[in-house]
Design a protein around this motif. Structure first.
Motif, PDB file in Angstrom:
ATOM      1  N   VAL A 197      34.138  54.598  39.608  1.00  0.00           N
ATOM      2  CA  VAL A 197      34.693  55.956  38.803  1.00  0.00           C
ATOM      3  C   VAL A 197      35.391  55.402  37.699  1.00  0.00           C
ATOM      4  CG1 VAL A 197      34.455  57.335  40.883  1.00  0.00           C
ATOM      5  CG2 VAL A 197      36.606  56.207  40.348  1.00  0.00           C
ATOM      6  N   THR A 198      35.247  56.485  36.713  1.00  0.00           N
ATOM      7  CA  THR A 198      36.355  56.296  35.726  1.00  0.00           C
ATOM      8  C   THR A 198      37.379  57.428  35.767  1.00  0.00           C
ATOM      9  OG1 THR A 198      34.943  57.350  34.032  1.00  0.00           O
ATOM     10  CG2 THR A 198      34.975  54.722  34.144  1.00  0.00           C
ATOM     11  N   ALA A 199      38.834  57.282  35.428  1.00  0.00           N
ATOM     12  CA  ALA A 199      39.588  58.592  35.656  1.00  0.00           C
ATOM     13  C   ALA A 199      40.638  58.097  34.765  1.00  0.00           C
ATOM     14  CB  ALA A 199      40.035  58.498  37.026  1.00  0.00           C
ATOM     15  N   ALA A 200      41.650  59.210  34.657  1.00  0.00           N
ATOM     16  CA  ALA A 200      42.789  59.078  33.881  1.00  0.00           C
ATOM     17  C   ALA A 200      43.689  57.989  34.364  1.00  0.00           C
ATOM     18  CB  ALA A 200      43.366  60.365  33.914  1.00  0.00           C
ATOM     19  N   PRO A 201      44.438  57.284  33.428  1.00  0.00           N
ATOM     20  CA  PRO A 201      45.119  56.315  34.089  1.00  0.00           C
ATOM     21  C   PRO A 201      46.216  56.910  35.119  1.00  0.00           C
ATOM     22  CG  PRO A 201      45.210  56.433  31.503  1.00  0.00           C
ATOM     23  CD  PRO A 201      44.519  57.464  32.090  1.00  0.00           C
ATOM     24  N   LYS A 202      46.161  56.012  36.322  1.00  0.00           N
ATOM     25  CA  LYS A 202      46.989  56.228  37.184  1.00  0.00           C
ATOM     26  C   LYS A 202      46.699  57.391  38.122  1.00  0.00           C
ATOM     27  CE  LYS A 202      49.670  52.764  36.283  1.00  0.00           C
ATOM     28  NZ  LYS A 202      49.302  51.226  37.031  1.00  0.00           N
ATOM     29  N   THR A 203      45.320  57.852  38.301  1.00  0.00           N
ATOM     30  CA  THR A 203      44.888  58.679  39.039  1.00  0.00           C
ATOM     31  C   THR A 203      44.944  58.495  40.522  1.00  0.00           C
ATOM     32  OG1 THR A 203      43.517  59.663  37.413  1.00  0.00           O
ATOM     33  CG2 THR A 203      42.820  60.288  39.479  1.00  0.00           C
ATOM     34  N   LEU A 204      45.426  58.997  41.362  1.00  0.00           N
ATOM     35  CA  LEU A 204      45.531  58.459  42.699  1.00  0.00           C
ATOM     36  C   LEU A 204      44.400  58.839  43.694  1.00  0.00           C
ATOM     37  CD1 LEU A 204      49.206  59.925  43.257  1.00  0.00           C
ATOM     38  CD2 LEU A 204      48.318  57.652  42.771  1.00  0.00           C
ATOM     39  N   GLY A 205      44.141  58.013  44.581  1.00  0.00           N
ATOM     40  CA  GLY A 205      43.195  58.396  45.667  1.00  0.00           C
ATOM     41  C   GLY A 205      41.759  58.049  45.326  1.00  0.00           C
ATOM     42  N   LEU A 206      41.368  57.144  44.231  1.00  0.00           N
ATOM     43  CA  LEU A 206      40.338  56.911  43.850  1.00  0.00           C
ATOM     44  C   LEU A 206      39.456  56.124  44.895  1.00  0.00           C
ATOM     45  CD1 LEU A 206      40.812  56.067  40.172  1.00  0.00           C
ATOM     46  CD2 LEU A 206      39.829  58.180  41.270  1.00  0.00           C
ATOM     47  N   LEU A 220      39.310  52.098  35.871  1.00  0.00           N
ATOM     48  CA  LEU A 220      37.929  52.284  36.404  1.00  0.00           C
ATOM     49  C   LEU A 220      38.163  51.438  37.740  1.00  0.00           C
ATOM     50  CD1 LEU A 220      34.886  50.705  34.764  1.00  0.00           C
ATOM     51  CD2 LEU A 220      35.538  49.786  36.946  1.00  0.00           C
ATOM     52  N   ARG A 221      37.775  52.287  38.776  1.00  0.00           N
ATOM     53  CA  ARG A 221      38.000  51.712  40.226  1.00  0.00           C
ATOM     54  C   ARG A 221      36.588  51.493  40.715  1.00  0.00           C
ATOM     55  NH1 ARG A 221      41.588  49.807  43.859  1.00  0.00           N
ATOM     56  NH2 ARG A 221      43.211  51.059  42.704  1.00  0.00           N
ATOM     57  N   CYS A 222      36.559  50.231  41.263  1.00  0.00           N
ATOM     58  CA  CYS A 222      35.197  49.775  41.832  1.00  0.00           C
ATOM     59  C   CYS A 222      35.094  49.393  43.184  1.00  0.00           C
ATOM     60  CB  CYS A 222      34.779  48.866  40.966  1.00  0.00           C
ATOM     61  SG  CYS A 222      33.021  47.958  41.240  1.00  0.00           S
ATOM     62  N   THR A 223      33.825  49.596  43.844  1.00  0.00           N
ATOM     63  CA  THR A 223      33.905  49.009  45.265  1.00  0.00           C
ATOM     64  C   THR A 223      32.348  48.794  45.410  1.00  0.00           C
ATOM     65  OG1 THR A 223      34.105  49.426  47.918  1.00  0.00           O
ATOM     66  CG2 THR A 223      33.203  51.357  46.420  1.00  0.00           C
ATOM     67  N   CYS A 243      37.299  36.261  47.376  1.00  0.00           N
ATOM     68  CA  CYS A 243      37.448  37.476  46.159  1.00  0.00           C
ATOM     69  C   CYS A 243      36.047  38.246  46.264  1.00  0.00           C
ATOM     70  CB  CYS A 243      37.789  36.966  44.975  1.00  0.00           C
ATOM     71  SG  CYS A 243      37.642  38.127  43.421  1.00  0.00           S
ATOM     72  N   THR A 244      35.990  39.330  46.152  1.00  0.00           N
ATOM     73  CA  THR A 244      35.032  40.183  46.194  1.00  0.00           C
ATOM     74  C   THR A 244      34.829  40.780  44.895  1.00  0.00           C
ATOM     75  OG1 THR A 244      36.144  42.115  47.072  1.00  0.00           O
ATOM     76  CG2 THR A 244      35.149  40.887  48.582  1.00  0.00           C
ATOM     77  N   GLY A 245      35.553  40.523  43.732  1.00  0.00           N
ATOM     78  CA  GLY A 245      35.142  40.900  42.169  1.00  0.00           C
ATOM     79  C   GLY A 245      36.508  41.909  42.033  1.00  0.00           C
ATOM     80  N   ILE A 246      36.210  42.454  40.757  1.00  0.00           N
ATOM     81  CA  ILE A 246      37.121  43.382  40.280  1.00  0.00           C
ATOM     82  C   ILE A 246      37.181  44.529  40.811  1.00  0.00           C
ATOM     83  CG2 ILE A 246      37.977  44.421  38.255  1.00  0.00           C
ATOM     84  CD1 ILE A 246      36.258  42.360  36.613  1.00  0.00           C
ATOM     85  N   GLU A 247      38.277  45.167  41.288  1.00  0.00           N
ATOM     86  CA  GLU A 247      38.271  46.340  42.127  1.00  0.00           C
ATOM     87  C   GLU A 247      39.059  47.696  41.169  1.00  0.00           C
ATOM     88  OE1 GLU A 247      40.477  45.809  45.517  1.00  0.00           O
ATOM     89  OE2 GLU A 247      38.905  44.482  46.629  1.00  0.00           O
ATOM     90  N   LEU A 248      39.782  47.146  40.278  1.00  0.00           N
ATOM     91  CA  LEU A 248      40.497  48.064  39.275  1.00  0.00           C
ATOM     92  C   LEU A 248      40.709  47.354  37.966  1.00  0.00           C
ATOM     93  CD1 LEU A 248      42.202  50.790  38.900  1.00  0.00           C
ATOM     94  CD2 LEU A 248      44.421  49.709  39.762  1.00  0.00           C
TER      95      LEU A 248
END
Length: 174
Positions: free
Chosen positions: A115-124, A102-105, A89-94
């Motif tokens: 990034v933080t974005a509106a719920p269900k934002t595509l392509g993060l 919140l999408r993390c890499t 596991c590499t940690g929390i991604e979403l």
């Protein structure tokens, strides 16, 4: 801003997961959550905030609070790796909430981009990859940048702003 589509019900022959996805996005928009990408954060391998920009009309967070939140995310991300029952596991991604996603890499060097974005934002994921490429080109190749220090690079700022604006425009949010 266009009106959101009406919430769906189970009687409309739709996959229950798609129903939950669409309804979350609609409810967030009705609650006044701005569409698209809200903010970008970069945390160094020690958990220090090195970059933060806001791209939407969201409540202001002061500098001390942003540094504290970045440090907390770093710790939560590290703990998730340790307690995960999944090998490798590499940690929390979403992280999904009613008000934002919140999408993390994390890079091989331990730097985290999220990034933080509106719920269900595509392509993060794609946006984060683009930001990482810009980071490599404009920050890491800058002879005046010192590792682990706050990022102060106008070309990086300009290109990241353009990437976020283009991402939001592709989703119809600009």
């Amino acid at each position: 801003r266009p009106d959101p589509p009406p919430p769906l019900t189970m009687s409309q022959d739709i996959d229950p997961l798609d129903l939950e996805w669409r309804n979350r996005a609609v409810l967030a928009q009705e609650a006044g959550v701005p569409p698209g990408v809200h903010s970008l954060w970069i945390i160094n391998k020690s958990g220090g905030l090195v970059y933060h920009k806001t791209y939407a009309d969201i409540p202001h967070i002061d500098v001390n609070e942003t540094m504290r939140l970045a440090s907390m995310w770093h710790a939560i991300h590290a703990m998730s790796i340790e307690i995960s029952p999944v090998e490798g596991c590499t940690g929390i991604e979403l992280l999904e909430t009613d008000q934002f996603d919140l999408r993390c890499t994390q890079t091989p060097t331990g730097t985290k981009f999220f990034v933080t974005a509106a719920p269900k934002t595509l392509g993060l994921e794609h946006l984060l990859r683009s930001v990482y490429d810009l980071y490599s080109d404009y920050v890491m190749k800058n002879p005046f940048y010192e590792m682990e220090m706050p990022i102060r690079c106008e070309l990086f700022d300009t290109n990241v702003f353009s990437a976020v604006r283009n991402h939001n425009a592709q989703l119809g949010n600009y």
